[in-house]
Scaffold this active site. Sequence first.
Site, mmCIF file in Angstrom:
data_model
loop_
_atom_site.group_PDB
_atom_site.id
_atom_site.type_symbol
_atom_site.label_atom_id
_atom_site.label_comp_id
_atom_site.label_asym_id
_atom_site.label_seq_id
_atom_site.Cartn_x
_atom_site.Cartn_y
_atom_site.Cartn_z
ATOM 1 N N GLY A 240 -15.733 -41.666 -13.388
ATOM 2 C CA GLY A 240 -15.473 -40.253 -13.636
ATOM 3 C C GLY A 240 -14.069 -39.801 -13.307
ATOM 4 O O GLY A 240 -13.770 -38.609 -13.396
ATOM 5 N N CYS A 361 -16.965 -34.540 -44.703
ATOM 6 C CA CYS A 361 -17.468 -33.275 -45.228
ATOM 7 C C CYS A 361 -18.093 -32.403 -44.142
ATOM 8 O O CYS A 361 -19.297 -32.109 -44.176
ATOM 9 C CB CYS A 361 -18.492 -33.559 -46.322
ATOM 10 S SG CYS A 361 -17.840 -34.722 -47.503
HETATM 11 N N1 LLP Z 1 -20.925 -44.978 -14.574
HETATM 12 C C1 LLP Z 1 -21.928 -44.369 -15.221
HETATM 13 C C2 LLP Z 1 -23.294 -44.513 -14.712
HETATM 14 C C3 LLP Z 1 -21.647 -43.597 -16.357
HETATM 15 O O1 LLP Z 1 -22.645 -42.996 -16.986
HETATM 16 C C4 LLP Z 1 -20.316 -43.486 -16.833
HETATM 17 C C5 LLP Z 1 -20.002 -42.704 -18.023
HETATM 18 C C6 LLP Z 1 -19.310 -44.176 -16.132
HETATM 19 C C7 LLP Z 1 -19.651 -44.897 -14.994
HETATM 20 C C8 LLP Z 1 -17.864 -44.143 -16.547
HETATM 21 O O2 LLP Z 1 -17.342 -42.866 -16.521
HETATM 22 P P1 LLP Z 1 -15.750 -42.615 -16.692
HETATM 23 O O3 LLP Z 1 -15.060 -43.273 -15.541
HETATM 24 O O4 LLP Z 1 -15.351 -43.216 -17.989
HETATM 25 O O5 LLP Z 1 -15.618 -41.142 -16.699
HETATM 26 N N2 LLP Z 1 -18.229 -39.701 -24.136
HETATM 27 C C9 LLP Z 1 -17.702 -38.869 -23.065
HETATM 28 C C10 LLP Z 1 -17.846 -39.513 -21.715
HETATM 29 C C11 LLP Z 1 -19.264 -39.930 -21.368
HETATM 30 C C12 LLP Z 1 -19.365 -40.629 -20.050
HETATM 31 C C13 LLP Z 1 -20.690 -41.300 -19.901
HETATM 32 N N3 LLP Z 1 -20.860 -42.009 -18.666
HETATM 33 C C14 LLP Z 1 -16.250 -38.512 -23.384
HETATM 34 O O6 LLP Z 1 -15.746 -38.952 -24.416
HETATM 35 O O7 LLP Z 1 -15.618 -37.770 -22.638
#
Ligand code: LLP
Length: 442
Positions: A240, A361
């Site tokens: 995150g 579209c």
């Molecule tokens: N761990 C778990 C359990 C997760 O569900 C996620 C992401 C991560 C780690 C990695 O998160 P990051 O470090 O990348 O923030 N499609 C969305 C983001 C969805 C994130 C889903 N889970 C976007 O494009 O912003």
Amino acid sequence: MTDAFHYVKGQLYCEQVPVAQIAAKVGTPAYIYSQNHFIAQYRALREAFAALDPLVCYSIKANSNLALLRAMALEGSGFDAVSRGEIMRALRAGADPKRIVFAGVGKQADEVDYALEKGILMFNVESESELELISKVAARRKVDAPIALRINPDVDPQTHKYIATGKSENKFGIDLKRGEECLKRIRQLKNLRLIGVHLHIGSQILKNDRHAEAIDRVLPFLKSAKQQDFPLEYLNVGGGYGISYEIGQGLAIAEFAREMAPRIKATGLKMACEPGRFISGNGGILLSQVVYVKKSAEKDFLIVDGAMNDLIRPTIYQAFHKIWPIKHPGLKDGSALGADSPLTDANMGEAQVYDVVGPICESGDYFALGRKLPRMQEGELLAVFSAGAYGATMASNYNTRSRAPEVVVNGSDFWVARERENFEDLIRGERLTPRETFKAQG
Ligand code: LLP
């Protein structure tokens, strides 16, 4: 952040390769990734938390390109997977199964069985029902399943609501009270070994203190589990960590580590984490060509050959992605994403406000609305920046469009790490009648 994408004499480079050279070879739209950005970000994170020697499990969902997973595996990275497919990808890329963690609210028996067969590090368990299932499948295999409980600490990550996961209204994790119930249940169930606690409160979090608050909230639970003699080894603080889509926005990793490290250390547990976007986000661009410049009564549109099927983030999260031409005489030398912007009002020359849209579209098919850019011509190329995370992995074939190729750059080398799909790829498995397989004509 590395200078993976930078301008030299008005031209965009990825590492040492002019982006125009890649475009000439592979066409557009295309994803271009800097392998060294992935590695540098991984190292920066390991370094910020060096005192804790963290297990970094790169979150595959952000960018699952096999060549990059391979580079990460060679660097020693672990992986965070959310499906059988992602575990298979990690293993295909040469990952050590003992560095794979498996999250997700809907794990199915066959996925659990597969993960046990491969001997992954741990399952991040999200419900009581999942405990029952894992216990049953592990018993069948006559093994103990290593698990962590994913706790939902009810913390507001202050991010877009679609990517907030740590509030009580979200489907993820187990609330603290139920967590205690789960501990009881784990003691009753066979073939489970609780070795960790997992947190993941959301994505693109830009405030330093959100993760820290999550840790603070889970401390009483950790204490209770330890008092009950569960053999806890890991505190997985999730992913995150927010990056810079706009100048100066990203999480300062050293400050973040200063906030987090003492808290993690005090638990006596080993730190694990699951960054996705932090590793990959600014390591990729989506390259598109302007097909048409279209004027309407109200607006000027740049209609480009990339679309929401390639990069859906602007459409579903109203996400901002920087967009610049890959060649422009005014562009100053320097990092495309650094604080000292190569393109400012002063050196833009003749400017124009555009909606940058794709050919699909839907009116939601856009990369940017009301964006000020140098005046563009048909045939010119644009880079959509910060597209290394949740770009290609969220791509689809909507409008029967082929998914874009993925090019990996390493120093002065580049190669097509995933080919552009062709029409045969798109119709694979389709049938006209129960007996007839669709055959392309001509
Ligand atoms: N761990 C778990 C359990 C997760 O569900 C996620 C992401 C991560 C780690 C990695 O998160 P990051 O470090 O990348 O923030 N499609 C969305 C983001 C969805 C994130 C889903 N889970 C976007 O494009 O912003």
